[in-house]
Design a protein around this motif. Sequence first.
Motif, mmCIF file in Angstrom:
data_model
loop_
_atom_site.group_PDB
_atom_site.id
_atom_site.type_symbol
_atom_site.label_atom_id
_atom_site.label_comp_id
_atom_site.label_asym_id
_atom_site.label_seq_id
_atom_site.Cartn_x
_atom_site.Cartn_y
_atom_site.Cartn_z
ATOM 1 N N VAL A 198 3.600 20.054 4.684
ATOM 2 C CA VAL A 198 4.844 19.696 5.360
ATOM 3 C C VAL A 198 5.965 20.494 4.711
ATOM 4 C CG1 VAL A 198 6.494 17.832 5.793
ATOM 5 C CG2 VAL A 198 4.051 17.356 5.849
ATOM 6 N N THR A 199 6.831 21.075 5.519
ATOM 7 C CA THR A 199 8.019 21.753 5.005
ATOM 8 C C THR A 199 9.213 20.873 5.335
ATOM 9 O OG1 THR A 199 7.021 23.915 5.359
ATOM 10 C CG2 THR A 199 9.404 23.861 5.072
ATOM 11 N N ALA A 200 9.937 20.450 4.298
ATOM 12 C CA ALA A 200 11.065 19.545 4.486
ATOM 13 C C ALA A 200 12.317 20.129 3.841
ATOM 14 C CB ALA A 200 10.743 18.190 3.883
ATOM 15 N N LEU A 201 13.446 19.860 4.474
ATOM 16 C CA LEU A 201 14.736 20.326 3.969
ATOM 17 C C LEU A 201 15.531 19.129 3.452
ATOM 18 C CD1 LEU A 201 15.710 22.789 6.844
ATOM 19 C CD2 LEU A 201 14.563 23.309 4.713
ATOM 20 N N PHE A 202 16.180 19.322 2.306
ATOM 21 C CA PHE A 202 16.972 18.277 1.668
ATOM 22 C C PHE A 202 18.294 18.856 1.192
ATOM 23 C CE2 PHE A 202 12.553 17.130 1.137
ATOM 24 C CZ PHE A 202 12.521 15.783 1.436
ATOM 25 N N THR A 203 19.323 18.005 1.139
ATOM 26 C CA THR A 203 20.601 18.435 0.586
ATOM 27 C C THR A 203 20.473 18.542 -0.933
ATOM 28 O OG1 THR A 203 21.429 16.193 0.261
ATOM 29 C CG2 THR A 203 21.872 17.228 2.404
ATOM 30 N N ALA A 204 21.502 19.046 -1.573
ATOM 31 C CA ALA A 204 21.493 19.172 -3.030
ATOM 32 C C ALA A 204 21.363 17.809 -3.706
ATOM 33 C CB ALA A 204 22.764 19.871 -3.497
ATOM 34 N N ALA A 205 21.818 16.743 -3.021
ATOM 35 C CA ALA A 205 21.720 15.396 -3.571
ATOM 36 C C ALA A 205 20.374 14.747 -3.272
ATOM 37 C CB ALA A 205 22.834 14.534 -3.016
ATOM 38 N N LYS B 133 15.707 17.523 7.522
ATOM 39 C CA LYS B 133 14.734 17.580 8.617
ATOM 40 C C LYS B 133 13.436 18.192 8.113
ATOM 41 C CE LYS B 133 16.136 22.089 10.461
ATOM 42 N NZ LYS B 133 16.559 22.822 11.639
ATOM 43 N N GLU B 134 12.387 18.018 8.923
ATOM 44 C CA GLU B 134 11.115 18.694 8.694
ATOM 45 C C GLU B 134 11.048 19.873 9.643
ATOM 46 O OE1 GLU B 134 7.588 16.321 8.949
ATOM 47 O OE2 GLU B 134 8.257 14.954 7.381
ATOM 48 N N LYS C 261 10.790 9.223 -0.462
ATOM 49 C CA LYS C 261 10.439 9.487 0.944
ATOM 50 C C LYS C 261 9.027 10.058 1.070
ATOM 51 C CE LYS C 261 11.978 11.727 5.174
ATOM 52 N NZ LYS C 261 11.712 10.612 6.052
ATOM 53 N N TYR C 262 8.635 10.884 0.127
ATOM 54 C CA TYR C 262 7.341 11.566 0.211
ATOM 55 C C TYR C 262 6.445 11.168 -0.963
ATOM 56 C CZ TYR C 262 9.045 14.449 4.034
ATOM 57 O OH TYR C 262 9.523 14.889 5.254
ATOM 58 N N SER C 263 6.301 9.883 -1.202
ATOM 59 C CA SER C 263 5.432 9.455 -2.305
ATOM 60 C C SER C 263 3.979 9.792 -1.946
ATOM 61 C CB SER C 263 5.587 7.957 -2.563
ATOM 62 O OG SER C 263 4.966 7.203 -1.570
ATOM 63 N N GLU D 27 21.004 23.572 -0.677
ATOM 64 C CA GLU D 27 19.990 22.897 0.124
ATOM 65 C C GLU D 27 18.599 23.319 -0.342
ATOM 66 O OE1 GLU D 27 20.269 22.063 4.583
ATOM 67 O OE2 GLU D 27 18.868 23.751 4.478
ATOM 68 N N TYR D 28 17.707 22.341 -0.451
ATOM 69 C CA TYR D 28 16.343 22.604 -0.885
ATOM 70 C C TYR D 28 15.403 22.701 0.315
ATOM 71 C CZ TYR D 28 17.859 21.182 -5.550
ATOM 72 O OH TYR D 28 18.508 21.085 -6.753
ATOM 73 N N LYS D 29 14.467 23.609 0.212
ATOM 74 C CA LYS D 29 13.380 23.733 1.180
ATOM 75 C C LYS D 29 12.113 23.541 0.365
ATOM 76 C CE LYS D 29 11.343 27.043 4.418
ATOM 77 N NZ LYS D 29 11.511 28.404 4.971
ATOM 78 N N LEU D 30 11.405 22.446 0.641
ATOM 79 C CA LEU D 30 10.227 22.114 -0.149
ATOM 80 C C LEU D 30 8.991 22.112 0.728
ATOM 81 C CD1 LEU D 30 11.721 19.134 -2.180
ATOM 82 C CD2 LEU D 30 11.681 21.549 -2.806
ATOM 83 N N ILE D 31 7.935 22.700 0.202
ATOM 84 C CA ILE D 31 6.637 22.666 0.877
ATOM 85 C C ILE D 31 5.802 21.658 0.115
ATOM 86 C CG2 ILE D 31 4.609 23.982 1.568
ATOM 87 C CD1 ILE D 31 6.482 26.447 1.697
#
Length: 100
Positions: free
Chosen positions: A86-93, A98-99, A58-60, A74-78
């Motif tokens: 961009v700050t994006a949230l992802f499930t464990a999988a 959402k951003e 998704k974020y290549s 849940e992951y919160k990635l910057i």
Amino acid sequence: MKNLFLTAALVIALSFNASANTVTESTTTNTTIHQEKEYKKIEASEISQDALKVIGAKYSGYSLEEAYVAADGEYKLILSKDGQKVTALFTAAGEFVKEV
């Protein structure tokens, strides 16, 4: 005597009417509590490889600046690309949530 009898009857009638019109009020209070998740900072190596594959698709082209994880996984990635963060949230999988 007649007036006394009518007065007594009127007083009794009014007292029955007053007791029949008792109003009960009930107040219900609803409280909504919104609690945000607490995230703990982690190293990029602690993110599951399966999740990284999905996130990378998704974020290549983005580089990972910081990573956080919540108690539910849940992951919160910057992420950053071309000076934009961009700050994006992802499930464990690794599924996109959402951003923010």
